[in-house]
Design an enzyme around this catalytic site. Structure first.
Site, PDB file in Angstrom:
ATOM      1  N   LYS A 197      -3.125  -4.159   2.655  1.00 61.41           N
ATOM      2  CA  LYS A 197      -2.475  -5.636   1.915  1.00 61.41           C
ATOM      3  C   LYS A 197      -3.204  -5.643   0.746  1.00 61.41           C
ATOM      4  O   LYS A 197      -4.423  -5.225   0.504  1.00 61.41           O
ATOM      5  CB  LYS A 197      -3.276  -6.884   2.821  1.00 61.41           C
ATOM      6  N   ARG A 218      -8.847 -12.280  -5.192  1.00 55.07           N
ATOM      7  CA  ARG A 218      -9.146 -11.557  -3.955  1.00 55.07           C
ATOM      8  C   ARG A 218      -8.995 -10.388  -4.049  1.00 55.07           C
ATOM      9  O   ARG A 218      -8.902  -9.459  -3.106  1.00 55.07           O
ATOM     10  CB  ARG A 218      -8.156 -12.138  -2.841  1.00 55.07           C
ATOM     11  N   GLU A 234      -7.267   3.015   4.730  1.00 56.28           N
ATOM     12  CA  GLU A 234      -7.297   2.036   5.518  1.00 56.28           C
ATOM     13  C   GLU A 234      -6.685   1.641   7.004  1.00 56.28           C
ATOM     14  O   GLU A 234      -7.366   1.181   7.613  1.00 56.28           O
ATOM     15  CB  GLU A 234      -6.887   0.700   4.533  1.00 56.28           C
ATOM     16  N   LYS A 249       1.608  -4.889   3.318  1.00 57.76           N
ATOM     17  CA  LYS A 249       1.870  -6.182   2.815  1.00 57.76           C
ATOM     18  C   LYS A 249       1.452  -6.115   1.445  1.00 57.76           C
ATOM     19  O   LYS A 249       0.186  -5.744   1.163  1.00 57.76           O
ATOM     20  CB  LYS A 249       1.139  -7.435   3.430  1.00 57.76           C
TER      21      LYS A 249
END
Length: 326
Positions: A197, A218, A234, A249
């Site tokens: 993400k 973020r 990841e 995403k």
């Protein structure tokens, strides 16, 4: 005068021929509809930057769940919008909080005829808008947040979620959620990990949709858009920790990574066709610059062609309706 003997155009000569040889197909069962359910709301509220998408009441959401079953969608992904927020995101852990009652509503409405999925993150519930709790220096505290995610996963499963979807990009989140679910007797609850993400500019409309309280950004926990190899790392870590499915995403700007992830793993791969991607198409179509329906269909098929087994898209209902009419 010589002519070519190899004529690929023969296989494009008619709609029937193109259907016959199409390499990529989209079915309603491959589509998941993200939905926003707002606490205390008595009327649906349109989201201005996401034409056609609304903040649901519990009653309007129930009708949408039933419609999703009728259309044969694969599932719904629920996001809860609480009336009150705090620094710990405590509403996410409350069995009577909006996300958890929406999950219960959905499961009561559809049973096992539709997958009920829950976004597992604190950002809608924290007054600072981050995906985890903050330490005394204002940084997201990864390990303290993990304990809350574990509790949140159990509450969501007990509320009726078939699938929990941790999206906060905390290191170790899948492992602690899997352990907590298993210990609580929810060993059949599926984890769909938001494994890759990115800190994307295309999330803007989503923040309107969830009445985000975000302060800052973020970038310290979501991935850097410049990095591709990191996504595979990841994803593999999440699978090692127990993820049943993994997600990329956003989708449209990361088609290469969908393909890379699909090639690297043997679990189902999902991709999220996000709010900003919708907003661009809707804005261009409103100005008469593109053919809206063709653009939508082309985007969804491109995500499938890149390798996504599952596509989360706000157009799921519309696309499924169109597919049924074909």
């Amino acid at each position: 005068m010589s002519f070519p003997t190899d004529r690929p155009r023969r296989l494009r000569s008619s709609p029937a021929m193109r259907r016959l040889v199409a390499e990529t197909h989209v079915q309603p069962s491959q589509l998941v509809l993200p939905m926003f359910v707002a606490e205390g709301r008595t009327e649906v509220r349109a989201i201005s930057s996401m034409p056609g998408v609304v903040q649901h009441t519990r009653d309007s959401a129930r009708r949408a769940y039933a419609e999703a079953v009728e259309l044969g969608l694969g599932g719904v992904m629920l996001f809860g919008l609480p009336e009150r927020k705090d620094a710990q995101g405590s509403g996410a852990l409350d069995p009577d909080g909006i996300l958890n009652v929406a999950l219960a509503d959905a499961r009561a409405e559809v049973g096992d005829d539709l997958l009920v999925m829950a976004d597992l993150c604190l950002d809608e519930f924290t007054d600072h808008g981050h995906c985890g709790v903050l330490d005394d220096r204002g940084r997201v505290d990864n390990d303290t947040t993990l304990g809350l995610y574990a509790q949140m996963g159990v509450v969501q499963a007990e509320s009726g979620a078939h699938v929990v979807a941790p999206s906060g990009m905390m290191d170790g989140q899948v492992g602690v959620i899997r352990a907590a679910l298993d210990e609580a007797g929810h060993d059949e609850t599926v984890i769909l990990a938001y494994a890759a993400k990115y800190a994307s500019a295309f999330y803007g409309p989503f923040r309107e949709a969830v009445d985000s309280s975000l302060q800052g950004d973020r970038k310290t926990y979501q991935q850097d858009p410049a990095n591709g190899r990191e996504a595979i790392r990841e994803v593999l870590l999440d699978i090692e920790e127990g993820a049943d499915m993994v997600m990329v995403k956003p989708a449209l700007s990361y088609l290469d990574l969908i393909a890379d992830v699909r090639a690297a793993v043997d679990v189902p791969v999902a991709a999220y066709n996000i709010s900003g991607e919708l907003a661009m198409v809707e804005a261009a179509a409103a100005n008469g610059w593109i053919d809206r329906e063709r653009a939508i269909d082309e985007i969804i098929v491109s995500i499938r062609r890149a390798g996504a087994d599952v596509v989360l898209t706000y157009w799921a209902t519309e696309v499924a309706t169109r597919l049924r009419a074909q």
